[in-house]
Structures are given as structure tokens and as C-alpha cells.
Design an enzyme around this catalytic site. Structure first.
Site, PDB file in Angstrom:
ATOM      1  N   ASN A 101       0.324  19.506 -19.586  1.00 18.99           N
ATOM      2  CA  ASN A 101       0.047  18.537 -20.653  1.00 18.99           C
ATOM      3  C   ASN A 101      -0.102  19.206 -22.015  1.00 18.99           C
ATOM      4  OD1 ASN A 101       0.010  16.158 -19.098  1.00 18.99           O
ATOM      5  ND2 ASN A 101      -1.959  16.793 -18.262  1.00 18.99           N
TER       6      ASN A 101
ATOM      7  N   LYS B  53       7.859  23.712 -12.719  1.00 16.77           N
ATOM      8  CA  LYS B  53       7.173  22.468 -12.331  1.00 16.77           C
ATOM      9  C   LYS B  53       6.882  22.479 -10.832  1.00 16.77           C
ATOM     10  CE  LYS B  53       6.023  17.996 -12.965  1.00 16.77           C
ATOM     11  NZ  LYS B  53       5.989  16.836 -13.798  1.00 16.77           N
TER      12      LYS B  53
ATOM     13  N   ARG C 202       0.809  -1.234   0.000  1.00 15.44           N
ATOM     14  CA  ARG C 202       0.000   0.000   0.000  1.00 15.44           C
ATOM     15  C   ARG C 202       0.838   1.278   0.000  1.00 15.44           C
ATOM     16  NH1 ARG C 202      -3.630  -2.662   3.758  1.00 15.44           N
ATOM     17  NH2 ARG C 202      -5.193  -3.698   2.505  1.00 15.44           N
TER      18      ARG C 202
ATOM     19  N   GLU D  58      -3.743  17.569 -10.145  1.00 19.72           N
ATOM     20  CA  GLU D  58      -4.240  18.019 -11.447  1.00 19.72           C
ATOM     21  C   GLU D  58      -5.752  18.280 -11.447  1.00 19.72           C
ATOM     22  OE1 GLU D  58      -2.195  16.313 -14.881  1.00 19.72           O
ATOM     23  OE2 GLU D  58      -4.063  16.517 -15.972  1.00 19.72           O
TER      24      GLU D  58
ATOM     25  N   ARG E 222      -2.377  22.227 -13.076  1.00 19.33           N
ATOM     26  CA  ARG E 222      -1.352  21.253 -13.483  1.00 19.33           C
ATOM     27  C   ARG E 222      -1.618  20.679 -14.871  1.00 19.33           C
ATOM     28  NH1 ARG E 222       1.643  16.449  -9.978  1.00 19.33           N
ATOM     29  NH2 ARG E 222       2.886  15.712 -11.742  1.00 19.33           N
TER      30      ARG E 222
ATOM     31  N   GLU F 153      10.259  19.435 -23.615  1.00 19.07           N
ATOM     32  CA  GLU F 153       9.483  19.642 -22.374  1.00 19.07           C
ATOM     33  C   GLU F 153       9.858  20.984 -21.728  1.00 19.07           C
ATOM     34  OE1 GLU F 153       6.997  17.696 -21.441  1.00 19.07           O
ATOM     35  OE2 GLU F 153       7.431  15.627 -22.040  1.00 19.07           O
TER      36      GLU F 153
ATOM     37  N   LYS G 170       3.605  11.872 -10.451  1.00 17.99           N
ATOM     38  CA  LYS G 170       2.763  11.101 -11.383  1.00 17.99           C
ATOM     39  C   LYS G 170       3.501   9.821 -11.713  1.00 17.99           C
ATOM     40  CE  LYS G 170       0.020  14.461 -13.944  1.00 17.99           C
ATOM     41  NZ  LYS G 170      -0.212  15.045 -15.276  1.00 17.99           N
TER      42      LYS G 170
ATOM     43  N   HIS H 103       9.025  10.313 -26.488  1.00 18.75           N
ATOM     44  CA  HIS H 103       7.917  11.061 -25.898  1.00 18.75           C
ATOM     45  C   HIS H 103       8.047  12.563 -26.210  1.00 18.75           C
ATOM     46  CE1 HIS H 103       4.835  12.186 -23.044  1.00 18.75           C
ATOM     47  NE2 HIS H 103       5.684  13.025 -22.477  1.00 18.75           N
TER      48      HIS H 103
ATOM     49  N   HIS I 168       0.388  17.359 -25.218  1.00 20.34           N
ATOM     50  CA  HIS I 168       0.302  15.927 -24.937  1.00 20.34           C
ATOM     51  C   HIS I 168      -0.974  15.275 -25.470  1.00 20.34           C
ATOM     52  CE1 HIS I 168       3.643  16.934 -22.415  1.00 20.34           C
ATOM     53  NE2 HIS I 168       3.749  15.724 -21.914  1.00 20.34           N
TER      54      HIS I 168
ATOM     55  N   HIS J 210       0.118  12.149 -27.291  1.00 23.91           N
ATOM     56  CA  HIS J 210      -0.173  10.774 -26.854  1.00 23.91           C
ATOM     57  C   HIS J 210      -0.790   9.953 -27.983  1.00 23.91           C
ATOM     58  CE1 HIS J 210      -0.131  11.668 -22.236  1.00 23.91           C
ATOM     59  NE2 HIS J 210       1.062  11.474 -22.735  1.00 23.91           N
TER      60      HIS J 210
HETATM   61  P1  NAD Z   1      13.357   6.782 -21.233  1.00 27.27           P
HETATM   62  O1  NAD Z   1      13.197   6.602 -19.793  1.00 27.27           O
HETATM   63  O2  NAD Z   1      12.882   5.710 -22.122  1.00 27.27           O
HETATM   64  O3  NAD Z   1      14.871   7.118 -21.547  1.00 27.27           O
HETATM   65  C1  NAD Z   1      15.244   7.318 -22.868  1.00 27.27           C
HETATM   66  C2  NAD Z   1      16.402   6.389 -23.296  1.00 27.27           C
HETATM   67  O4  NAD Z   1      17.607   6.895 -22.767  1.00 27.27           O
HETATM   68  C3  NAD Z   1      16.266   4.977 -22.782  1.00 27.27           C
HETATM   69  O5  NAD Z   1      16.763   4.091 -23.745  1.00 27.27           O
HETATM   70  C4  NAD Z   1      17.163   4.983 -21.561  1.00 27.27           C
HETATM   71  O6  NAD Z   1      17.660   3.710 -21.239  1.00 27.27           O
HETATM   72  C5  NAD Z   1      18.265   5.887 -22.017  1.00 27.27           C
HETATM   73  N1  NAD Z   1      18.988   6.597 -20.986  1.00 27.27           N
HETATM   74  C6  NAD Z   1      18.489   7.107 -19.842  1.00 27.27           C
HETATM   75  N2  NAD Z   1      19.439   7.797 -19.210  1.00 27.27           N
HETATM   76  C7  NAD Z   1      20.560   7.702 -19.951  1.00 27.27           C
HETATM   77  C8  NAD Z   1      21.854   8.218 -19.823  1.00 27.27           C
HETATM   78  N3  NAD Z   1      22.194   9.026 -18.813  1.00 27.27           N
HETATM   79  N4  NAD Z   1      22.774   7.921 -20.768  1.00 27.27           N
HETATM   80  C9  NAD Z   1      22.426   7.145 -21.827  1.00 27.27           C
HETATM   81  N5  NAD Z   1      21.207   6.652 -22.028  1.00 27.27           N
HETATM   82  C10 NAD Z   1      20.276   6.929 -21.087  1.00 27.27           C
HETATM   83  O7  NAD Z   1      12.598   8.118 -21.715  1.00 27.27           O
HETATM   84  P2  NAD Z   1      12.430   9.570 -21.074  1.00 27.27           P
HETATM   85  O8  NAD Z   1      12.377  10.490 -22.228  1.00 27.27           O
HETATM   86  O9  NAD Z   1      13.400   9.832 -19.994  1.00 27.27           O
HETATM   87  O10 NAD Z   1      11.002   9.510 -20.388  1.00 27.27           O
HETATM   88  C11 NAD Z   1       9.835   9.315 -21.141  1.00 27.27           C
HETATM   89  C12 NAD Z   1       8.778   8.754 -20.228  1.00 27.27           C
HETATM   90  O11 NAD Z   1       8.522   9.678 -19.185  1.00 27.27           O
HETATM   91  C13 NAD Z   1       7.458   8.488 -20.918  1.00 27.27           C
HETATM   92  O12 NAD Z   1       7.010   7.220 -20.560  1.00 27.27           O
HETATM   93  C14 NAD Z   1       6.536   9.569 -20.365  1.00 27.27           C
HETATM   94  O13 NAD Z   1       5.199   9.143 -20.323  1.00 27.27           O
HETATM   95  C15 NAD Z   1       7.112   9.782 -19.011  1.00 27.27           C
HETATM   96  N6  NAD Z   1       6.837  11.096 -18.439  1.00 27.27           N
HETATM   97  C16 NAD Z   1       6.336  11.134 -17.194  1.00 27.27           C
HETATM   98  C17 NAD Z   1       6.086  12.352 -16.602  1.00 27.27           C
HETATM   99  C18 NAD Z   1       5.593  12.406 -15.202  1.00 27.27           C
HETATM  100  O14 NAD Z   1       5.223  13.479 -14.739  1.00 27.27           O
HETATM  101  N7  NAD Z   1       5.584  11.306 -14.490  1.00 27.27           N
HETATM  102  C19 NAD Z   1       6.360  13.544 -17.285  1.00 27.27           C
HETATM  103  C20 NAD Z   1       6.889  13.456 -18.565  1.00 27.27           C
HETATM  104  C21 NAD Z   1       7.137  12.218 -19.145  1.00 27.27           C
HETATM  105  N1  GLY Z   2       4.286  16.036 -16.997  1.00 25.11           N
HETATM  106  C1  GLY Z   2       3.019  16.519 -16.608  1.00 25.11           C
HETATM  107  C2  GLY Z   2       2.822  16.587 -15.146  1.00 25.11           C
HETATM  108  O1  GLY Z   2       3.675  16.243 -14.382  1.00 25.11           O
HETATM  109  O2  GLY Z   2       1.786  16.983 -14.725  1.00 25.11           O
END
Ligand code: NAD
Ligand code: GLY
Length: 350
Positions: free
Chosen positions: A233, A215, A111, A225, A229, A175, A133, A253, A236, A240
Site C-alpha cells: 500500500n 506480489k 457464502r 495483511e 502485505r 504499481e 483482496k 488509481h 496508497h 486514496h
Molecule cells: P479499471 O478496471 O477501471 O480499468 C481502467 C479502464 O480501462 C476502464 O475504463 C476499463 O473499462 C478499461 N479497460 C480495461 N481493460 C481494457 C482493455 N484491455 N482495453 C481497453 N480498455 C480496457 O481500472 P484498473 O486500473 O484496472 O483498476 C483500478 C482498480 O483496481 C481500483 O478500483 C483499485 O482500488 C483496484 N485495485 C485493487 C487491488 C487489489 O489488490 N484487489 C490492487 C490494486 C488496485
Molecule cells: N494492492 C495491495 C494488495 O494487494 O495488498
């Protein structure tokens, strides 16, 4: 090293900024989760810095494609096998994918236990690791399963970015541009004047701080949100759909968000809250990082229907986030079917 704090009704936690502390202290067991790529690069760097009664490791597959229940299951199984308990902590070492999955796993394990974000991509450092998130994808769309679970701390160390491929770096910049367009006109002007790269460390640090501060302000005001917040998006709703249509992982992304920004800007221009020259400037800034800015829609009817899977859809109305000039946003859910289809039509050409 300095830090800024996120304070929500449920938790207050620091975002540490700068070189990772020489010792990260934990009273309970620690499960470090990374993926096959980042783990290979940085586990040896991280592990000696962790001080805990027991440290175990779980490596998941690399990529958006693996943002699934199976990956969550693998983390939970490791946690049970190593007898983690409610005093234990999970550490997410990786980009946004690892961070979102680990946050979700930590949020449902017994939990909810603590987790720490150590983001290693630019995108995760400025956005994904902050604000709680968490979630995974399924066949119906992105991040449709998840929960809000704030981390216990976030550690932003630009050192990790040195191994990041250029395309991933640019996806993170998308972003940053998103934050500037929606919340801060002067930050947008600053970005217009300064090209970000690993070679321009001072500018990069200024941009990291600028985006993270936006942020932080937004999350502190609206953790779950309920209003403001949702502005984060921007781009997005379309992005998406692009990610889903093209198959997760085809576009990064941030790349999908870049194309989504250009699409929603076309709606904003129709609505009269953004001028064509402002839309062109945003597009030019995105293109200066080689980000894609045109998505060719093959089936606009299908694309239209996919828009409704957005989490902001309520009562069958899609809530669009429109830039209100540069530096402000407005929410609008009264576009007619024809108005949306007219804009989609612009993206049906090659
Ligand atoms: P990712 O986590 O897939 O990383 C991108 C690539 O880079 C991967 O292949 C990873 O292994 C590699 N990588 C990571 N760090 C590295 C480094 N230092 N050196 C070399 N390679 C490295 O993608 P991302 O762009 O970091 O994140 C995208 C994800 O984040 C999506 O799933 C999206 O939905 C999510 N997201 C979440 C939020 C949130 O608020 N939670 C906000 C924006 C995006
Ligand atoms: N990336 C959008 C949020 O964190 O709300």
C-alpha cells in the site's frame, strides 16, 4: 504457457502466464462478468474458450464510479436468475474494478463460490487480480467494504493490453514501480534502464514477471495483511485521499498512487530513511511515464483528517509505509501532527 502458484492457508491457485488457454473447463455453471467497454472488446474472444454446462453473462457499467453495492446487486441478481449454485464459478473479465467487484460478489454469493480472474489492464495484471483482496467503495472511502476471497485461478495474457489507452498503461506502471521501490532494488535499477511499452514486448514481459513474483511472494507470506502485505500500500494512504477528494474517476488509481508515492517520500526524507536524491529518482521514473507527481492540496486540515480513513489506521495512529532506501520498507506510526502538516504544506503550492 507457464504458471506460478499462490499458496495461502485457505487456498492454492495458479497464476497462468501467457496466451489464454484454448479451453477453460468448468464442471458447474459459469457467470462471466465484464463491463460495457471490455465486454464489447473481448467477450467474443473469451466465450468460445469456455466449456461449461451453462454460461451466462452480466455486464456492469464501466468505471470506478460504479464500484458500488448496485453493481454487486446486479451480479447477484443475474446469478440468482440463472440459478447458479455453490458449484458455479464467476469469471471477472476486465480491469481492477471488475475484478474487485466480482471477487466480492463471488465471496458473498451463497457464502462464497469460486471465481476466476482474467485481468485486462496492466494494473490488474500486476496487482489487483492477485491476492484475493476484493471490495467496493462508499462515501467514506475506497475499498472500505470487502473481503479476502482468493480466486480459483488467474490468467495473465498481455494480448489484452493492446487496446489499453496509454494513460491506463502508465497507471499500471506506477504499481510496478511501487513494487520495485518497496521490495527489490535491482528491479528498480532494471526499470530505470528499460522503458516499458507495448512496443518493447520482451521488457514488458520481464516487468510483468518481476512485479507478479513480488506480489506472489508477499501474498504467500501474509495473505490477510497482518504485516508485510501492507507494504504493497506504499503511496496508497495519500493516494486514496486524492482519489476521494478529486472524485473517484478523476485521477486513475495508478495516477493517484503516483502522487501518493511522491507525498509519502517527502515524509520518508524528513524521517531520514530516504535520501532526497533517491526520492528524485523515483519521481523522475514516474514522470518518464507522464504520471502526475504533484497533487495540489486545497485544504490541508481536511486532507489530514481524510488520512485517518485509511484501513491501516489503528488506535487513531496512521501507519505510514516509508521506503527505507530503495528496495526496502519500514512502517512508522509516530509522526506528530506538526510533522505531517509540514509535509502537506509542501503540496499546497501550485
Ligand atoms: P479499471 O478496471 O477501471 O480499468 C481502467 C479502464 O480501462 C476502464 O475504463 C476499463 O473499462 C478499461 N479497460 C480495461 N481493460 C481494457 C482493455 N484491455 N482495453 C481497453 N480498455 C480496457 O481500472 P484498473 O486500473 O484496472 O483498476 C483500478 C482498480 O483496481 C481500483 O478500483 C483499485 O482500488 C483496484 N485495485 C485493487 C487491488 C487489489 O489488490 N484487489 C490492487 C490494486 C488496485
Ligand atoms: N494492492 C495491495 C494488495 O494487494 O495488498
Amino acid at each position: 504457457m507457464d504458471s506460478i502458484h499462490i499458496t495461502t492457508p485457505h487456498r492454492s491457485y495458479p497464476i497462468h502466464f501467457g496466451a489464454l488457454a484454448p479451453k477453460l473447463q468448468f464442471k458447474g455453471k459459469v457467470l462471466v462478468v465484464s463491463n460495457s467497454r471490455v465486454g464489447g472488446l473481448y467477450l467474443d474472444f473469451l466465450l468460445p474458450k469456455i466449456s461449461a454446462p451453462e454460461i451466462c453473462i452480466c455486464i456492469i457499467e464501466d468505471g470506478e464510479h460504479y464500484k458500488t453495492f448496485e453493481s454487486v446487486q446486479r451480479i447477484l441478481e443475474t446469478a440468482f436468475l440463472h440459478r447458479l449454485d455453490r458449484k458455479s464459478t464467476m469469471i471477472a473479465l476486465g480491469g481492477g474494478v471488475v475484478g474487485d467487484i466480482v471477487g466480492f460478489a463471488a465471496g458473498i454469493f451463497m457464502r462464497g463460490i469460486d471465481f476466476v480472474q482474467i485481468p485486462t489492464t496492466l494494473l490488474a495484471q500486476v496487482d489487483a487480480s492477485i491476492g484475493g483482496k476484493t471490495g467496493i467503495n462508499n462515501v467514506f472511502g475506497k475499498n472500505l467494504i470487502g473481503l479476502f476471497h482468493q480466486p480459483a485461478s488467474v490468467h495473465i495474457d498481455p494480448f489484452f493490453l493492446h487496446t489499453l489507452p496509454a494513460r491506463e498503461f502508465a497507471a499500471g506502471v506506477a504499481e510496478i514501480i511501487k513494487m520495485a521501490v518497496t521490495f527489490d532494488a535491482s528491479f528498480f535499477e532494471w526499470l530505470w534502464e528499460h522503458h516499458l511499452s507495448l512496443e518493447t514486448q520482451d521488457s514488458l514481459l520481464t516487468a510483468l514477471r518481476g512485479a507478479i513474483s513480488i506480489k506472489q511472494r508477499v501474498v504467500c507470506q501474509d495473505e490477510k495483511e497482518q504485516g508485510l502485505r501492507a507494504a504493497l500500500n506504499y503511496g496508497h494512504t495519500f493516494g486514496h485521499v486524492i482519489e476521494k477528494e478529486s472524485g473517484y474517476g478523476h485521477y486513475l488509481h495508478g495516477e493517484a498512487v503516483s502522487m501518493g508515492i511522491v507525498m509519502v517520500n517527502a515524509l520518508a526524507c524528513k524521517h531520514g530513511c530516504l535520501t532526497t536524491s533517491e526520492a528524485e529518482r523515483i519521481c523522475t521514473l514516474l514522470q518518464s511515464y507522464n504520471l502526475p507527481t504533484h497533487y495540489k492540496i486545497l485544504n490541508k486540515q481536511q486532507f489530514y483528517h481524510s488520512l485517518f480513513l485509511d484501513k491501516k489506521t489503528a488506535n487513531n495512529k496512521i501507519k505510514f509505509i516509508l521506503p527505507n532506501s530503495i528496495g526496502n520498507v519500514l512502517f512508522y506510526d509516530k509522526f506528530t501532527y506538526e510533522e505531517i502538516m509540514n509535509v502537506l504544506e509542501q503540496f499546497c503550492d501550485s
